[in-house]
Design an enzyme around this catalytic site. Structure first.
Site, PDB file in Angstrom:
ATOM      1  N   ASP A 191      -4.740 -13.711  -2.488  1.00 21.84           N
ATOM      2  CA  ASP A 191      -4.104 -13.312  -1.235  1.00 21.84           C
ATOM      3  C   ASP A 191      -4.073 -14.566  -0.376  1.00 21.84           C
ATOM      4  OD1 ASP A 191      -3.371 -10.772  -1.798  1.00 21.84           O
ATOM      5  OD2 ASP A 191      -4.698  -9.788  -0.363  1.00 21.84           O
ATOM      6  N   HIS A 223       0.894  -1.164   0.000  1.00 21.77           N
ATOM      7  CA  HIS A 223       0.000   0.000   0.000  1.00 21.77           C
ATOM      8  C   HIS A 223       0.935   1.217   0.000  1.00 21.77           C
ATOM      9  CE1 HIS A 223      -2.415  -2.927   2.365  1.00 21.77           C
ATOM     10  NE2 HIS A 223      -3.477  -2.336   1.876  1.00 21.77           N
ATOM     11  N   GLU A 259      -8.988 -13.597  -1.417  1.00 28.86           N
ATOM     12  CA  GLU A 259      -8.245 -13.892  -0.193  1.00 28.86           C
ATOM     13  C   GLU A 259      -8.943 -15.012   0.569  1.00 28.86           C
ATOM     14  OE1 GLU A 259      -6.511 -10.654   1.966  1.00 28.86           O
ATOM     15  OE2 GLU A 259      -7.063 -11.538   3.888  1.00 28.86           O
ATOM     16  N   ASP A 296      -0.676 -12.497   2.141  1.00 27.95           N
ATOM     17  CA  ASP A 296      -1.312 -11.457   2.950  1.00 27.95           C
ATOM     18  C   ASP A 296      -1.558 -12.077   4.329  1.00 27.95           C
ATOM     19  OD1 ASP A 296      -2.600  -9.293   3.912  1.00 27.95           O
ATOM     20  OD2 ASP A 296      -4.171  -9.219   2.388  1.00 27.95           O
ATOM     21  N   ASP A 316       2.268   2.073   3.423  1.00 26.28           N
ATOM     22  CA  ASP A 316       3.187   1.129   4.097  1.00 26.28           C
ATOM     23  C   ASP A 316       4.622   1.488   3.783  1.00 26.28           C
ATOM     24  OD1 ASP A 316       0.873  -0.449   4.227  1.00 26.28           O
ATOM     25  OD2 ASP A 316       1.528  -1.701   2.542  1.00 26.28           O
TER      26      ASP A 316
HETATM   27  C1  XLS Z   1      -7.501  -6.557   4.324  1.00 26.04           C
HETATM   28  C2  XLS Z   1      -7.021  -6.803   2.985  1.00 26.04           C
HETATM   29  C3  XLS Z   1      -5.912  -5.884   2.523  1.00 26.04           C
HETATM   30  C4  XLS Z   1      -5.768  -5.926   1.044  1.00 26.04           C
HETATM   31  C5  XLS Z   1      -5.020  -4.806   0.446  1.00 26.04           C
HETATM   32  O1  XLS Z   1      -8.229  -7.348   4.912  1.00 26.04           O
HETATM   33  O2  XLS Z   1      -6.677  -8.132   2.851  1.00 26.04           O
HETATM   34  O3  XLS Z   1      -4.722  -6.197   3.174  1.00 26.04           O
HETATM   35  O4  XLS Z   1      -5.172  -7.118   0.620  1.00 26.04           O
HETATM   36  O5  XLS Z   1      -5.585  -3.572   0.751  1.00 26.04           O
HETATM   37 NI    NI Z   2      -5.751  -9.028   1.199  1.00 30.19          NI
HETATM   38 NI    NI Z   3      -7.538  -9.583   4.704  1.00 29.30          NI
END
Ligand code: XLS
Ligand code: NI
Ligand code: NI
Length: 437
Positions: free
Chosen positions: A296, A101, A268, A339, A104
């Site tokens: 993710d 991000h 994710e 992630d 970050d």
């Molecule tokens: C949060 C998300 C975030 C995204 C990117 O829950 O997983 O980390 O992957 O903004």
């Molecule tokens: Ni994520």
């Molecule tokens: Ni997440």
């Protein structure tokens, strides 16, 4: 580049028999499988926010994790040293990609202008490190959720000023991603959702979110950014009702606002399970409409109802995900981005290595098992056979659109009752286990 942040040697593949915890047992980056190296199949990526900004904080206490390179210097000085440490880690863990991000990697300034300048400085440094190491950017994104200005959302904020600020921030993040050769750009809807309809105009907020995405598409086109746009669905946390609840609601949103040809999904694992779905369900829903983009890679905890972002270690679950990914033809420009974050008491430098080794080995093993399963075709021929009544006659007429309620009614009235056929779930579950244990 300073090379002494981690007193740990590069992690090498030693095979399943090794008892060295700082070695790969299944991930052999250069092994060629099906004409391509494992490195190129799996496209592992490190999440900058968890691995280099995560300090182990939870609602009951502050950070537990301190890193030597964070100890002294100005905020910007630390940001640059941290980036050196990050690239040393990417190299030593043999990950070809990373993700970030904007906030970050570079600290937020007192003004948007200062934030943009900070970002430019760090990104210039990142480009040098990318050149020196060959490590690439899988995706960039903007943090549109931490700052107080975004407490009621970014693109769905009731204040147009906040919408505009978010637009300016994404513009800068897109510039940065393009400059670094990012292969994708992710939109996770941070606080794009609501807590109560008593203060919310749901339709207007969704319209605004779509406007925002259209502006992003237009801007990417204008600057010649060729990366893939990805939406990352998540059902709750931080807001009670997130607009991008899961892949299915994401597809509906994108199609409603004529955005579908510009986006795919970043799925994710922990978000899938929070939505009440399995990982492979979400992959298949996206793949069914050609919108599987990236992963993710993490896992939740079956006993906890929030986004625990743990490193994946369950080979069976990941094998099911890998089967769906491979069936869909792979991830294209996407990858497997960890992630995932260390547990709060995992404070040692080597914990960061051990965590990623576990995740990478889990995926590598699952990848091999999934390939074998697909090669053997036992499951796919079972499924094919299960639907074979649609391959000819009446079934074929249904699929091709020839049949109508009337033709079917005429036909079926002369036939006997359909013969029940077993779904054979237990047999298939046992068969799956035979590949794993
Ligand atoms: C949060 C998300 C975030 C995204 C990117 O829950 O997983 O980390 O992957 O903004
Ligand atoms: Ni994520
Ligand atoms: Ni997440």
């Amino acid at each position: 580049m300073a090379k002494q942040n981690f007193p740990i040697k590069k992690i090498e593949y030693e095979g399943p028999e090794t008892d060295n915890p700082l070695a790969f047992r299944h991930y052999n980056p250069d092994e060629i499988i099906g004409g391509k190296s494992m490195k190129d199949h799996l496209r592992f990526s490190i999440a900058y926010w968890h691995s280099f900004r995560g300090v182990g904080l939870d609602p009951f206490g502050g950070g537990t994790i301190t890193r030597p390179w964070e100890s002294k210097g100005s905020e910007m000085g630390i940001a640059l040293k941290r980036m050196d440490a990050a690239f040393e880690f990417f190299e030593k863990i043999q990950a070809p990609y990373y993700c970030f991000h904007d906030r970050d990697i570079a600290p937020e300034g007192k003004t948007l202008g200062e934030s943009n300048r900070n970002l430019k400085t760090v990104v210039t440094h990142a480009k040098k490190l990318q050149k020196a190491t060959g490590i690439k950017l899988l995706w960039g994104t903007a943090n549109l959720f931490s700052n107080v200005r975004y407490m009621c959302g970014a693109a769905t904020n009731p204040d147009a000023h906040v919408f505009a600020y978010a637009a300016a921030q994404v513009k800068a993040a897109l510039d940065a991603t393009k400059y670094l050769g990012g292969e994708n750009y992710v939109f996770w809807g941070g606080r794009e959702g609501y807590e109560t309809l008593l203060n919310t105009d749901l339709k207007r907020e969704q319209d605004h979110l779509a406007r925002f995405m259209h502006m992003a598409v237009d801007y990417a086109k204008k600057i010649g950014f060729k990366g893939q746009f990805l939406i990352e669905p998540k059902p709750k946390e931080p807001t009670k009702h997130q607009y991008d609840f899961d892949v299915a609601s994401g597809i509906a949103f994108l199609k409603t606002y004529k955005l579908d040809k510009h986006f795919k999904f970043n799925i994710e694992t922990n978000h899938a399970t929070l939505a009440g779905h399995s990982f492979n369900h979400e992959i298949e829903v996206a793949a069914a409409v050609g919108m599987l983009g990236s992963i993710d890679a993490n896992t939740g905890d079956t006993l906890l109802g929030w986004d625990t972002d743990q490193f994946p270690t369950d080979v069976k679950d990941i094998t099911l995900g890998m089967i769906s990914i491979l069936k869909a033809g792979g991830l294209g420009s996407g990858g497997l981005n960890f992630d995932a974050k260390l547990r709060r008491p995992s404070i040692d430098l080597d914990d960061l290595f051990l965590a990623h080794i576990g995740g990478m080995d889990t995926y590598a093993l699952a990848f091999k098992v999934a390939r074998q399963i697909l090669k053997d075709k036992k499951f796919s021929s079972f499924v094919k056979d299960r639907y074979s009544s649609f391959d000819s006659g009446m079934g074929k007429e249904i699929e091709s659109g020839k049949a109508t309620f009337e033709t079917l009614s005429k036909r079926v009235i002369r036939m006997k009752e359909p013969v029940p056929v077993s779904g054979k779930q237990e047999y298939l579950e046992n068969l799956l286990n035979s590949y794993l244990y």
